[in-house]
Design an enzyme around this catalytic site. Structure first.
Site, PDB file in Angstrom:
ATOM      1  N   ASN A   2      40.979  22.054  67.121  1.00  0.00           N
ATOM      2  CA  ASN A   2      41.610  21.693  65.854  1.00  0.00           C
ATOM      3  C   ASN A   2      41.021  20.379  65.339  1.00  0.00           C
ATOM      4  O   ASN A   2      41.744  19.479  64.911  1.00  0.00           O
ATOM      5  CB  ASN A   2      43.128  21.610  66.008  1.00  0.00           C
ATOM      6  CG  ASN A   2      43.848  21.801  64.684  1.00  0.00           C
ATOM      7  OD1 ASN A   2      43.229  22.075  63.668  1.00  0.00           O
ATOM      8  ND2 ASN A   2      45.153  21.644  64.697  1.00  0.00           N
ATOM      9  N   GLU A  28      36.722  25.535  67.001  1.00  0.00           N
ATOM     10  CA  GLU A  28      37.335  24.858  65.852  1.00  0.00           C
ATOM     11  C   GLU A  28      36.991  23.372  65.863  1.00  0.00           C
ATOM     12  O   GLU A  28      37.845  22.496  65.895  1.00  0.00           O
ATOM     13  CB  GLU A  28      38.849  25.090  65.819  1.00  0.00           C
ATOM     14  CG  GLU A  28      39.425  24.990  64.429  1.00  0.00           C
ATOM     15  CD  GLU A  28      40.895  25.391  64.344  1.00  0.00           C
ATOM     16  OE1 GLU A  28      41.408  25.372  63.215  1.00  0.00           O
ATOM     17  OE2 GLU A  28      41.511  25.697  65.368  1.00  0.00           O
ATOM     18  N   ASP A 144      38.613  31.257  71.646  1.00  0.00           N
ATOM     19  CA  ASP A 144      39.911  31.368  70.986  1.00  0.00           C
ATOM     20  C   ASP A 144      39.866  32.713  70.266  1.00  0.00           C
ATOM     21  O   ASP A 144      39.236  32.847  69.221  1.00  0.00           O
ATOM     22  CB  ASP A 144      40.107  30.210  70.009  1.00  0.00           C
ATOM     23  CG  ASP A 144      41.375  30.352  69.179  1.00  0.00           C
ATOM     24  OD1 ASP A 144      42.112  31.337  69.358  1.00  0.00           O
ATOM     25  OD2 ASP A 144      41.626  29.470  68.331  1.00  0.00           O
ATOM     26  N   ASN A 146      42.483  34.447  69.160  1.00  0.00           N
ATOM     27  CA  ASN A 146      43.541  34.586  68.160  1.00  0.00           C
ATOM     28  C   ASN A 146      44.273  35.922  68.260  1.00  0.00           C
ATOM     29  O   ASN A 146      44.742  36.459  67.263  1.00  0.00           O
ATOM     30  CB  ASN A 146      42.987  34.364  66.736  1.00  0.00           C
ATOM     31  CG  ASN A 146      43.103  32.913  66.298  1.00  0.00           C
ATOM     32  OD1 ASN A 146      44.139  32.294  66.462  1.00  0.00           O
ATOM     33  ND2 ASN A 146      42.018  32.374  65.754  1.00  0.00           N
ATOM     34  N   HIS A 246      46.106  23.721  71.010  1.00  0.00           N
ATOM     35  CA  HIS A 246      45.686  24.555  72.140  1.00  0.00           C
ATOM     36  C   HIS A 246      45.594  23.710  73.401  1.00  0.00           C
ATOM     37  O   HIS A 246      45.338  22.506  73.332  1.00  0.00           O
ATOM     38  CB  HIS A 246      44.302  25.173  71.886  1.00  0.00           C
ATOM     39  CG  HIS A 246      44.281  26.231  70.845  1.00  0.00           C
ATOM     40  ND1 HIS A 246      44.250  27.569  71.125  1.00  0.00           N
ATOM     41  CD2 HIS A 246      44.285  26.138  69.481  1.00  0.00           C
ATOM     42  CE1 HIS A 246      44.222  28.262  70.008  1.00  0.00           C
ATOM     43  NE2 HIS A 246      44.242  27.416  68.993  1.00  0.00           N
TER      44      HIS A 246
END
Length: 257
Positions: A2, A28, A144, A146, A246
């Protein structure tokens, strides 16, 4: 992450050397080379390579390794998603061995129908790509994804049956990928910990008190070819510090690059 800069401010690069990791995949990154080069590119003698999104402050993946790869690949050949910086692969080929480590960031569909359709397009393109790789080499994909695959992989599964990340089509894709008779890849965490529920989560919403109450999802995976998956010895999800929404998933394998 993030955001690699955000994670750094929260102590990620102070924590990383303590892990003595040989390889670290991040997703990310939300940065460009101007933010990363000379700053976040070589922590703890790890050499980082990155695939950035064209759109600033969006997506992006990185892969840190101690060993230099024999080949570096950014993108997986689908322009729509390669422009979003979602795939970086390092190959460590030697005589008699073809091996890849990959960091990948699957799209989220939670922001609306258009992004969910993009996510489905990504999944449709990713499956044959992974199968083609599997046909020619061993690999570990850290990602990731998702997607929470099964009911044990998120707290409120009944309330999320119609939400992105737990849709029947997404879960069926994961089943196809990890079924021994179909995709044949191994969900390495689940191979080591087949029965965990609350302990398996790697992501928590920033809304409410999801983290404090452990209302989480397992969205982060090691997906490996069977030969490498069989070398996995132990797993951990680090929750003592919060670097982003995360938590880092670590798996120890008994092989050398």
């Amino acid at each position: 992450m993030n955001g690699i800069r955000s994670a750094a401010n929260k102590g990620f690069f102070d924590w990383l050397p303590q892990q003595q990791a040989d390889a670290v995949g991040v997703q990310e990154v939300k940065a460009q080379d101007e933010h990363v080069a000379g700053v976040f590119c070589s922590p703890d003698k790890l050499k980082g390579h990155f695939h950035y999104a064209q759109k600033k402050g969006y997506s992006g993946v990185g892969l840190y390794t101690r060993e230099e790869p024999s080949e570096l690949i950014t993108g997986f050949g689908v322009e729509e998603f390669d422009n979003e910086g979602r795939w970086i692969e390092k190959r460590f080929d030697k005589p008699g061995r073809r091996l890849s480590l990959i960091s990948c960031y699957f799209p989220s569909g939670s922001s609306g129908p258009e992004r969910q359709e993009a996510k489905f397009r990504f999944l449709a393109a990713m499956f044959p790509h992974l199968m083609a790789l599997k046909a020619e080499r061993e690999f570990i994909l850290v990602a990731d994804v998702n997607i929470a695959h099964k009911e044990a992989d998120l707290k409120n599964w009944k309330g999320n049956l119609k939400n992105s990340g737990f849709l029947p089509e997404e879960r069926a894709w994961m089943t196809q990928l990890t079924d021994a008779a179909q995709g044949g890849l191994v969900d390495v965490y689940r191979a080591l910990q087949p029965d965990t529920t609350d302990a398996c989560y790697t992501w928590w919403s920033n809304r409410g008190e999801a983290y404090a109450k452990n209302v989480g999802w397992r969205l982060d995976y090691h997906l490996a070819t069977p030969g490498l998956a069989a070398l996995a010895k132990r797993e951990s999800i680090y929750k003592a510090q919060k670097f982003s929404d995360h938590a880092p998933l670590t798996i120890d394998y008994d092989f050398k690059l």
